[in-house]
Design a protein around this motif. Structure first.
Motif, mmCIF file in Angstrom:
data_model
loop_
_atom_site.group_PDB
_atom_site.id
_atom_site.type_symbol
_atom_site.label_atom_id
_atom_site.label_comp_id
_atom_site.label_asym_id
_atom_site.label_seq_id
_atom_site.Cartn_x
_atom_site.Cartn_y
_atom_site.Cartn_z
ATOM 1 N N PHE A 195 -13.759 74.541 -73.074
ATOM 2 C CA PHE A 195 -14.366 73.315 -73.647
ATOM 3 C C PHE A 195 -14.304 72.100 -72.835
ATOM 4 O O PHE A 195 -14.649 72.031 -71.670
ATOM 5 C CB PHE A 195 -13.851 73.196 -74.995
ATOM 6 C CG PHE A 195 -13.948 74.366 -75.863
ATOM 7 C CD1 PHE A 195 -15.195 74.219 -76.518
ATOM 8 C CD2 PHE A 195 -13.022 75.349 -75.955
ATOM 9 C CE1 PHE A 195 -15.601 75.416 -77.337
ATOM 10 C CE2 PHE A 195 -13.337 76.266 -76.667
ATOM 11 C CZ PHE A 195 -14.526 76.540 -77.489
ATOM 12 N N SER A 196 -13.781 70.856 -73.552
ATOM 13 C CA SER A 196 -13.698 69.628 -72.670
ATOM 14 C C SER A 196 -12.530 69.592 -71.661
ATOM 15 O O SER A 196 -11.803 70.537 -71.610
ATOM 16 C CB SER A 196 -13.408 68.565 -73.642
ATOM 17 O OG SER A 196 -12.976 67.209 -72.950
ATOM 18 N N LYS A 197 -12.729 68.823 -70.692
ATOM 19 C CA LYS A 197 -11.828 68.800 -69.480
ATOM 20 C C LYS A 197 -10.543 68.210 -70.094
ATOM 21 O O LYS A 197 -9.428 68.561 -69.355
ATOM 22 C CB LYS A 197 -12.454 67.935 -68.246
ATOM 23 C CG LYS A 197 -12.358 66.504 -68.421
ATOM 24 C CD LYS A 197 -12.958 65.983 -67.301
ATOM 25 C CE LYS A 197 -13.305 64.399 -67.488
ATOM 26 N NZ LYS A 197 -14.046 63.915 -66.247
ATOM 27 N N LYS A 198 -10.630 67.749 -71.174
ATOM 28 C CA LYS A 198 -9.443 67.058 -71.899
ATOM 29 C C LYS A 198 -8.898 68.308 -72.809
ATOM 30 O O LYS A 198 -7.998 67.782 -73.767
ATOM 31 C CB LYS A 198 -9.670 65.926 -72.812
ATOM 32 C CG LYS A 198 -9.663 64.729 -71.570
ATOM 33 C CD LYS A 198 -9.935 63.416 -72.462
ATOM 34 C CE LYS A 198 -8.694 62.906 -73.290
ATOM 35 N NZ LYS A 198 -7.355 62.718 -72.203
ATOM 36 N N GLN A 199 -9.314 69.418 -72.666
ATOM 37 C CA GLN A 199 -8.723 70.521 -73.757
ATOM 38 C C GLN A 199 -8.391 71.815 -72.833
ATOM 39 O O GLN A 199 -9.045 72.796 -72.617
ATOM 40 C CB GLN A 199 -9.902 71.078 -74.588
ATOM 41 C CG GLN A 199 -10.285 69.973 -75.563
ATOM 42 C CD GLN A 199 -11.356 70.265 -76.576
ATOM 43 O OE1 GLN A 199 -12.258 70.249 -76.081
ATOM 44 N NE2 GLN A 199 -11.086 70.618 -77.857
ATOM 45 N N PRO A 200 -7.406 71.890 -72.158
ATOM 46 C CA PRO A 200 -6.936 72.943 -71.041
ATOM 47 C C PRO A 200 -6.482 73.961 -71.805
ATOM 48 O O PRO A 200 -5.836 74.049 -72.785
ATOM 49 C CB PRO A 200 -5.626 72.109 -70.183
ATOM 50 C CG PRO A 200 -5.209 71.059 -71.096
ATOM 51 C CD PRO A 200 -6.219 70.475 -71.807
ATOM 52 N N ASP A 201 -6.747 75.223 -71.335
ATOM 53 C CA ASP A 201 -6.763 76.498 -72.097
ATOM 54 C C ASP A 201 -5.295 76.974 -71.873
ATOM 55 O O ASP A 201 -4.721 76.716 -70.623
ATOM 56 C CB ASP A 201 -7.478 77.647 -71.813
ATOM 57 C CG ASP A 201 -8.902 77.533 -72.240
ATOM 58 O OD1 ASP A 201 -9.561 76.427 -72.041
ATOM 59 O OD2 ASP A 201 -9.490 78.348 -72.876
ATOM 60 N N LEU A 202 -4.544 77.320 -73.055
ATOM 61 C CA LEU A 202 -3.099 77.859 -72.988
ATOM 62 C C LEU A 202 -3.221 79.384 -72.231
ATOM 63 O O LEU A 202 -4.209 80.075 -72.373
ATOM 64 C CB LEU A 202 -2.568 77.878 -74.261
ATOM 65 C CG LEU A 202 -2.103 76.674 -74.881
ATOM 66 C CD1 LEU A 202 -2.055 76.602 -76.482
ATOM 67 C CD2 LEU A 202 -1.169 76.162 -74.300
ATOM 68 N N ASN A 203 -2.128 79.656 -71.811
ATOM 69 C CA ASN A 203 -2.201 80.812 -71.090
ATOM 70 C C ASN A 203 -1.189 81.860 -71.845
ATOM 71 O O ASN A 203 -0.077 81.810 -71.899
ATOM 72 C CB ASN A 203 -1.265 80.947 -69.720
ATOM 73 C CG ASN A 203 -1.107 82.055 -69.050
ATOM 74 O OD1 ASN A 203 -1.809 82.874 -69.124
ATOM 75 N ND2 ASN A 203 -0.258 82.078 -67.959
#
Length: 535
Positions: free
Chosen positions: A149-157
């Motif tokens: 999504f947004s670059k301010k919403q990093p995906d969790l691993n």
């Protein structure tokens, strides 16, 4: 623990736009508190709150900075606990939004536990759902992190077991407070193809939708957390087909109670491009909903919805928001609420709230809309064409403040609203709910039928008039009873054979001529035949 959610109706609250108690222009928890009697009067069983957690608000709260803290604009944890107690006192339940595919980049995990996220030395060609590349370079680590999504919403691993345990611990914390379940945001995106291959045209969906380990993770979540509480769970699962839905919702698989499908929401657009819209062909909608009714009958469970915070207003989309606004709003409600599944009402749907047509892009607030506008303008698309798409499909259509009265700003706030109120609030507002012919009264009746008529919960589904481009009609049968529903999706008057049974509900006064049922523009009606001699 019973399946109480099968007879329940859910009401979704978008807190930022529901009710502002302190005059700062932003809806809040005390505002919701003030309107609980309105919701109890409607008869809904479950309130689902879109995210209320601490957030920098890059994506209106779906970018979470602290899962165990309330966003200051919405109030305090004490306000939340008071709200939860008041909801329970009125016999309703409260469901929270669980957003664990990603966090905010301002979450302390992103700084202190970078191993909780997905990093690569070189990015692939995946594109973000919110436009642009799905990878962002981080100066500190000299690596790229994934953000679907947004670059301010990093995906969790999620492949990191410590991440999963942190999420489960947080979920237990909320459930121990007494909440009644979770709506799980994009939950079928949590497992990615770890080889991260380049995608055709950058479309990475095949590599993260219903990913390789998603069912293993949901079974683990159920075993570790969900199964220990008497709660309801619904997963938001873009791109899930009926076979996926069975795997997510079959009781013996012990994953989720139900999911949100998106197929019927994509029928008024070309080739999967949300903004490239086309008129709905009713035959496509009927066949799609029939497919879901059949596929999950006795094998899973459907969620039923026309609206949510991400979708335009259904009365503008599939109905007629002009001359026949009231009739078509009731017709759409009737069509949906007699099907098998748990219905979801989005705030204002029960008033027949409509799409909004702001004149300039400066009036919009949604990040998806703003990013799309910027990208299309750079491609040379004329502004009026982009605005036409936004008027039809933009997410802010659902996010304009709730219209409580004909007071300034619809009675939503005494201040300046964070997003303008739809200018039609003097005509469309909650002051009219006492009228026995109101849309609100129609919803209240439909909710009451679901609680009292088992055939709505248990009956099978048969589509009638399959190829008719204007009529959506079906029967439900169970235990010797038969329910017949007719919905006219057009401005034309139609005549059909009079169904058996007693008329339960209709949005016009009954009209029969020569033994036929006359269906006027956007008319809906339902008939119930009792007895044990049905074929």
């Amino acid at each position: 623990m019973g399946e109480w959610w099968k007879k329940s109706v859910v009401y979704q609250i978008y807190p930022r736009s529901f009710m502002d108690a302190n005059g700062d222009g932003i809806g809040d928890l005390q505002g919701i508190n003030q309107k609980l009697d309105y919701l109890a009067g409607l008869g809904v069983d479950i309130l689902w709150l879109s995210p209320i957690y601490d957030s920098p608000n890059d994506d209106n709260g779906y970018d979470i900075r602290d899962y165990q803290k309330i966003m200051e604009e919405f109030g305090t944890m004490e306000d939340f606990e008071e709200l939860l107690e008041n909801v329970h006192q009125r016999g309703m339940k409260l469901v929270m939004d669980l957003v664990v595919n990603h966090t905010s980049d301002e979450h302390e995990w992103f700084t202190n536990h970078p191993e909780y996220y997905i990093w690569r030395d070189e990015p692939n060609n995946w594109r973000s759902i919110f436009s642009g590349p799905a990878w962002e370079y981080d100066e500190r680590r000299k690596q790229y992190y994934l953000h679907l999504f947004s670059k301010k919403q990093p995906d969790l691993n999620w492949d990191n077991p410590v991440v999963r345990e942190e999420v489960y611990r947080m979920m237990r914390w909320w459930l121990d407070k007494g909440i009644d379940g979770f709506r799980m945001d994009v939950i079928n995106m949590i497992s990615k193809d770890q080889s991260f291959p380049d995608a055709i045209d950058g479309n990475s969906e095949p590599y993260f939708l219903n990913g390789p380990k998603v069912h293993a993770y949901l079974k683990e979540m159920n075993e570790q957390v969900l199964s220990h509480y008497d709660i309801v769970t619904v997963g938001e699962t873009p791109g899930a087909a009926t076979e996926d839905a069975k795997r997510y919702t079959a009781a013996d698989r012990k994953e989720l109670n139900m999911i949100f499908t998106f197929e019927h929401m994509n029928l008024d657009q070309h080739s999967g491009e949300k903004w490239d819209f086309k008129p709905l062909e009713l035959t496509n909608l009927k066949k799609n909903l029939e497919k879901w009714q059949h596929a999950l009958h006795e094998e899973g469970w459907n969620s039923l919805y026309w609206n949510n915070h991400d979708q335009p207003r259904v009365v503008s989309r599939f109905g007629n928001d002009g001359e026949y606004r009231i009739e078509s709003a009731k017709m759409l409600a009737t069509c949906l609420h007699f099907m098998q599944g748990t219905p979801y009402i989005y705030q204002g749907e029960e008033l027949g709230m409509t799409n909004v047509q702001f004149e300039t892009i400066g009036d919009y607030r949604d990040i998806e809309t703003l990013n799309m506008y910027k990208e299309k303008r750079e491609q040379g698309v004329p502004e009026e064409d982009i605005l036409k798409s936004i008027h039809a499909k933009g997410r802010d259509n659902a996010r304009t403040p709730m219209q409580w009265s004909d007071a300034p700003n619809g009675g939503f706030t005494t201040g300046t609203p964070w997003l303008q109120v739809n200018p039609n609030y003097p005509e469309i507002n909650a002051e009219h709910i006492t009228d026995e012919d109101s849309i609100y009264a129609c919803y209240r009746s439909l909710i009451s039928f679901r609680k009292t008529l088992d055939i709505i919960t248990d009956g099978d589904f048969t589509l009638l008039h399959r190829e008719d481009p204007e009529l959506f009609a079906y029967t439900r049968k169970a235990g010797g009873e038969k329910l017949t529903v007719f919905c006219n999706f057009s401005e034309n008057t139609r005549r059909v054979e009079l169904p058996e049974g007693e008329r339960l509900i209709g949005n016009y006064k009954a009209l029969e001529e020569n033994g036929e049922l006359v269906l006027r523009p956007y008319e809906a009606c339902a008939f119930l035949k009792k007895g044990s001699t049905l074929s």
